[in-house]
Design an enzyme around this catalytic site. Sequence first.
Site, PDB file in Angstrom:
ATOM      1  N   LYS A 115     -22.110  -1.958   7.672  1.00 56.44           N
ATOM      2  CA  LYS A 115     -21.616  -2.995   8.594  1.00 56.44           C
ATOM      3  C   LYS A 115     -20.113  -2.938   8.739  1.00 56.44           C
ATOM      4  O   LYS A 115     -19.586  -3.218   9.812  1.00 56.44           O
ATOM      5  CB  LYS A 115     -22.075  -4.392   8.164  1.00 56.44           C
ATOM      6  CG  LYS A 115     -23.566  -4.591   8.370  1.00 56.44           C
ATOM      7  CD  LYS A 115     -23.973  -6.038   8.489  1.00 56.44           C
ATOM      8  CE  LYS A 115     -25.465  -6.125   8.813  1.00 56.44           C
ATOM      9  NZ  LYS A 115     -25.991  -7.476   8.763  1.00 56.44           N
ATOM     10  N   LYS A 197     -33.276   2.571  10.845  1.00 53.54           N
ATOM     11  CA  LYS A 197     -34.219   1.443  10.834  1.00 53.54           C
ATOM     12  C   LYS A 197     -34.133   0.670  12.153  1.00 53.54           C
ATOM     13  O   LYS A 197     -33.082   0.623  12.789  1.00 53.54           O
ATOM     14  CB  LYS A 197     -34.005   0.532   9.622  1.00 53.54           C
ATOM     15  CG  LYS A 197     -32.877  -0.452   9.728  1.00 53.54           C
ATOM     16  CD  LYS A 197     -33.026  -1.595   8.720  1.00 53.54           C
ATOM     17  CE  LYS A 197     -31.987  -2.664   9.044  1.00 53.54           C
ATOM     18  NZ  LYS A 197     -32.199  -3.978   8.552  1.00 53.54           N
ATOM     19  N   LYS A 200     -32.289  -5.639  14.969  1.00 53.25           N
ATOM     20  CA  LYS A 200     -32.033  -6.584  16.065  1.00 53.25           C
ATOM     21  C   LYS A 200     -30.741  -6.256  16.777  1.00 53.25           C
ATOM     22  O   LYS A 200     -30.584  -6.525  17.947  1.00 53.25           O
ATOM     23  CB  LYS A 200     -31.782  -8.004  15.546  1.00 53.25           C
ATOM     24  CG  LYS A 200     -32.777  -8.642  14.697  1.00 53.25           C
ATOM     25  CD  LYS A 200     -32.349 -10.110  14.501  1.00 53.25           C
ATOM     26  CE  LYS A 200     -32.929 -10.697  13.231  1.00 53.25           C
ATOM     27  NZ  LYS A 200     -32.104 -10.445  12.057  1.00 53.25           N
TER      28      LYS A 200
END
Length: 333
Positions: A115, A197, A200
């Site tokens: 992130k 993966k 969202k």
Amino acid sequence: MAEEKKLIFSGIQPTGTFTLGNYIGAIRNWAPLQDQYRCVYCVVDMHAITVRQDPVKLRQHTLEAYALLLACGIDLDKSILFIQSHVRTHAELNWLLCCNTQFGELSRMTQFKDKSARHADDVNAGLFTYPSLMAADILAYNADLVPVGADQKQHLELARNVAQRFNQRYGELFTLPEPYIPDVGARVMSLQDPTKKMSKSDENPNACILILDDKDTIIRKFKRAVTDSDAEVCYREGKDGINNLMSIYSSVTGKSYEEITAEFAGRGYGDFKVAVGEAVADHLQPIRDNFARLISDKAYLKECYTANAEKALRYSQRIVAKAFHKVGFVDKG
Ligand code: ATP
Ligand code: LTN
């Protein structure tokens, strides 16, 4: 005396509409646990703001997440379902745990590395200490088991280590939580890049199925899913795209990989992709119907999340008060 049921805790971020990955890897396992365990589930809005969120959208996504969890079968007669920022004990315990978590161990978290690379202009302290807040969520309830997808395993190990360290320093208090990860579907991959993966926050809308997508959209996205140039529907090392579709199909139909291979023998990928799309869309239809009903009744939702926040506070307060005492804070009158 009858043994007390074990306690389950899990949370999900309101960072957008849930994907099929969130559903298969995590949420669908939550409802069936309700009969066997005491369950506490949470929409973790405080975790969501570790990356920039539009305030209007965050509020909307939080309510949607709450309604969607009810639509997926969370039953408020059996479980507690609340919004994290409504229950102050999470932030309070987070501070104690931050003071017992090492810089080095937080630096090793792969989610932080991913992130902070993706949001290089905003590597804030909250993003770094995200796992301490997650540990606080879990430890404030002395949870025994935490149902999550495989990507959260490292965060859970950290929660265990912090709990153990706290217990050693200040005396036994926290239960060491165990991860509860499904055998099939723990890692649903992107339909556009099956080595990543499904997430969202993916910018490519074809990469993920949202649980609220309609049937045509779901089938269209599966038809476009990236696969290899073979034609045989079978699970094999390196066939990431097909392996992913097989695992999705298996988790919504309950069929084994052998059964799936036999079903599609001689039929090619095209037929298989449509079948996966139909099976997923049909499986999700009742959830979409329930959601539509719930989200239109804001007063009911408010009643539910208010009452449940009170229950969560009452439960967690006892444990957090003990933690405050143990570190040497003066007891409140
Ligand atoms: P974001 O993209 O905002 O980081 P996310 O889609 O990864 O979010 P989270 O809210 O972080 O979702 O995760 C909620 C739950 O869903 C967690 O238990 C996580 O392990 C699980 N999960 C998320 N993505 C997948 C996936 N692709 N396959 C299986 N489980 C998943
Ligand atoms: N980090 C988790 C969300 C989360 C969570 C939790 C999961 C926050 N607190 C406590 C289980 C238990 C994620 O899914 N990304």
